[in-house]
Design a protein around this motif. Structure first.
Motif, PDB file in Angstrom:
ATOM      1  N   GLY A 180       0.822  -1.194   0.000  1.00  0.00           N
ATOM      2  CA  GLY A 180       0.000   0.000   0.000  1.00  0.00           C
ATOM      3  C   GLY A 180       0.864   1.255   0.000  1.00  0.00           C
ATOM      4  N   THR A 181       0.215   2.388  -0.208  1.00  0.00           N
ATOM      5  CA  THR A 181       0.902   3.672  -0.236  1.00  0.00           C
ATOM      6  C   THR A 181       0.387   4.547   0.893  1.00  0.00           C
ATOM      7  OG1 THR A 181       1.179   3.562  -2.631  1.00  0.00           O
ATOM      8  CG2 THR A 181       1.343   5.740  -1.613  1.00  0.00           C
ATOM      9  N   GLU A 238      -7.192   3.164   6.823  1.00  0.00           N
ATOM     10  CA  GLU A 238      -7.374   3.652   5.449  1.00  0.00           C
ATOM     11  C   GLU A 238      -7.907   5.091   5.427  1.00  0.00           C
ATOM     12  OE1 GLU A 238      -9.010   0.881   2.554  1.00  0.00           O
ATOM     13  OE2 GLU A 238      -8.669  -0.760   3.958  1.00  0.00           O
ATOM     14  N   PRO A 239      -7.836   5.775   4.273  1.00  0.00           N
ATOM     15  CA  PRO A 239      -8.073   7.227   4.234  1.00  0.00           C
ATOM     16  C   PRO A 239      -9.508   7.661   3.929  1.00  0.00           C
ATOM     17  CG  PRO A 239      -7.096   6.520   2.177  1.00  0.00           C
ATOM     18  CD  PRO A 239      -7.212   5.281   3.029  1.00  0.00           C
ATOM     19  N   GLN A 240     -10.512   6.850   4.242  1.00  0.00           N
ATOM     20  CA  GLN A 240     -11.898   7.190   3.911  1.00  0.00           C
ATOM     21  C   GLN A 240     -12.297   8.580   4.410  1.00  0.00           C
ATOM     22  OE1 GLN A 240     -14.354   4.975   2.350  1.00  0.00           O
ATOM     23  NE2 GLN A 240     -15.587   6.822   2.205  1.00  0.00           N
ATOM     24  N   VAL A 241     -11.943   8.895   5.636  1.00  0.00           N
ATOM     25  CA  VAL A 241     -12.390  10.165   6.223  1.00  0.00           C
ATOM     26  C   VAL A 241     -11.764  11.348   5.493  1.00  0.00           C
ATOM     27  CG1 VAL A 241     -12.416  11.583   8.306  1.00  0.00           C
ATOM     28  CG2 VAL A 241     -12.831   9.119   8.472  1.00  0.00           C
ATOM     29  N   ILE A 288      -1.700   8.061  10.238  1.00  0.00           N
ATOM     30  CA  ILE A 288      -2.542   6.885   9.995  1.00  0.00           C
ATOM     31  C   ILE A 288      -3.742   6.927  10.945  1.00  0.00           C
ATOM     32  CG2 ILE A 288      -2.632   4.372   9.883  1.00  0.00           C
ATOM     33  CD1 ILE A 288      -0.696   5.698   7.901  1.00  0.00           C
ATOM     34  N   PRO A 289      -4.981   6.849  10.423  1.00  0.00           N
ATOM     35  CA  PRO A 289      -6.157   6.898  11.306  1.00  0.00           C
ATOM     36  C   PRO A 289      -6.099   5.805  12.372  1.00  0.00           C
ATOM     37  CG  PRO A 289      -6.818   7.085   9.019  1.00  0.00           C
ATOM     38  CD  PRO A 289      -5.365   6.737   9.008  1.00  0.00           C
ATOM     39  N   ALA A 291      -3.381   3.784   1.394  1.00  0.00           N
ATOM     40  CA  ALA A 291      -4.134   3.377   0.205  1.00  0.00           C
ATOM     41  C   ALA A 291      -3.733   1.958  -0.167  1.00  0.00           C
ATOM     42  CB  ALA A 291      -3.847   4.336  -0.944  1.00  0.00           C
ATOM     43  N   LEU A 292      -4.707   1.072  -0.272  1.00  0.00           N
ATOM     44  CA  LEU A 292      -4.422  -0.324  -0.587  1.00  0.00           C
ATOM     45  C   LEU A 292      -3.669  -0.450  -1.900  1.00  0.00           C
ATOM     46  CD1 LEU A 292      -7.772  -2.167   0.276  1.00  0.00           C
ATOM     47  CD2 LEU A 292      -5.762  -1.856   1.735  1.00  0.00           C
TER      48      LEU A 292
END
Length: 332
Positions: free
Chosen positions: A51-52, A186-189, A324-325, A59-60
């Motif tokens: 991931g990045t 992951e960066p959803q928010v 990272i969340p 990000a996967l």
């Protein structure tokens, strides 16, 4: 092979029971796996296995994103919700071409490509966005293989937390499923924060709402989805009384980074039967189409800590998307 595609999608959209949803999702998974095994896509997944790290999450990789097709109820509910949202968008924005941004499309474009043939390319146009070139190369090949090039406005390789859309062509629908359980990792928010404000007035963001709750449980007895769904255990799940923490919608505050904190919470005096502090996630894809606890990897419960391991009588929870969340427990 392409001739089977409309029937597979029709079965997904018309599925009524969990069993029907799972079976139709597996047919879609088989369809994409055939594309891969026929060397149409296989070279792309060999190039990128990590991931990045971006602002607000990880990000996967293309390979990890491809594996999301193995999450059947998630796939079906999102496709149902997105189809309903596109029908609604056509009603809201009559006489306009519906512009759709799919951020984090991955290598398969799973949440929009199956729906394209149900609309005219005169009525909708799609921007496919992913941070990984391998995913964009792959999804472009799928689009070409299926004959859907006329639906695609453009392909974009960029970070969705930073993407700025042209003000000359506002977005009617934005799709981004870039989340893990309880919105960790992951960066959803951060993606939602950046993209939702770029919707046209009355535009639709998918998922519509993500709710995170806390509860006390005996976590070892909780049903957790893992590759195969046990329908009977899923139906009997729900041993925990839950309390809402927060929800993420397109109305999210754009201040950065996102931060949430509870008041101090007293530990129950008697917790032998429910000794674990857990988090639960519910995803409202669109209106009444939802993903409930443990129906998907992204709504699996997580155990933060055993109450036996807390040294204070009070604690509070903190969540932040800084770096990272993550969730933290702060003892008094």
């Amino acid at each position: 092979m392409k001739n089977n595609f409309p029937k597979i999608v029709d079965d997904i959209l018309n599925s009524k029971t969990i069993t029907e949803e799972i079976n139709s999702a597996k047919a879609l998974q088989f369809f994409f796996n055939e594309l891969i095994s026929n060397n149409i896509l296989s070279e792309f997944f060999l190039k990128e296995n990590n991931g990045t790290v971006i602002k607000g999450g990880i990000a996967l990789s293309s390979k990890e994103a491809k594996d999301c097709i193995e999450d059947p109820i998630r796939t079906v509910r999102f496709l149902k919700g997105i189809f309903a949202a596109l029908i609604e968008a056509k009603e809201r924005f009559k006489n306009e071409k519906i512009r759709i941004l799919y951020a984090g499309c991955g290598p398969l474009g799973t949440l929009i490509i199956p729906l394209l043939h149900l609309f005219s390319s005169e009525d909708i146009e799609v921007i496919l966005l992913d941070i990984h070139q391998t995913s964009i190369d792959s999804v472009k090949k799928i689009v070409e293989k299926l004959g859907y090039k006329s639906y695609i406005k453009r392909y974009v390789v960029t970070d969705a937390t930073l993407y700025k859309h042209s003000i000359k062509s506002s977005l009617h629908v934005i799709i981004s499923e870039t989340m893990d359980r309880a919105l960790a990792k992951e960066p959803q928010v951060e993606i939602t924060k950046n993209l939702a404000k770029q919707l046209v007035n009355k535009g639709i963001f998918i998922p519509e709402k993500i709710k995170v709750e806390r509860g006390y449980s005996f976590f070892a007895k909780e049903y957790v989805f893992n590759s195969e769904i046990d329908i009977e255990k899923l139906k009997s799940n729900g041993i925990t009384k839950k309390q809402k923490l927060f929800s993420i919608t397109s109305k999210i505050d754009t201040n950065s980074p996102f931060f949430y904190e509870t008041e101090f919470i007293f530990i129950p005096t008697e917790f032998k039967n429910t000794p674990d502090l857990c988090l639960y996630t519910n995803v409202v894809v669109y209106k009444d189409i939802q993903l409930y606890n443990a129906e998907s990897y992204i709504t699996n419960p997580i155990c933060l800590k055993s109450l036996y391991n807390l040294t204070s009588k009070e604690y509070k929870l903190q969540y932040s998307t800084n770096e990272i969340p993550k969730w933290e427990i702060i003892e008094k």
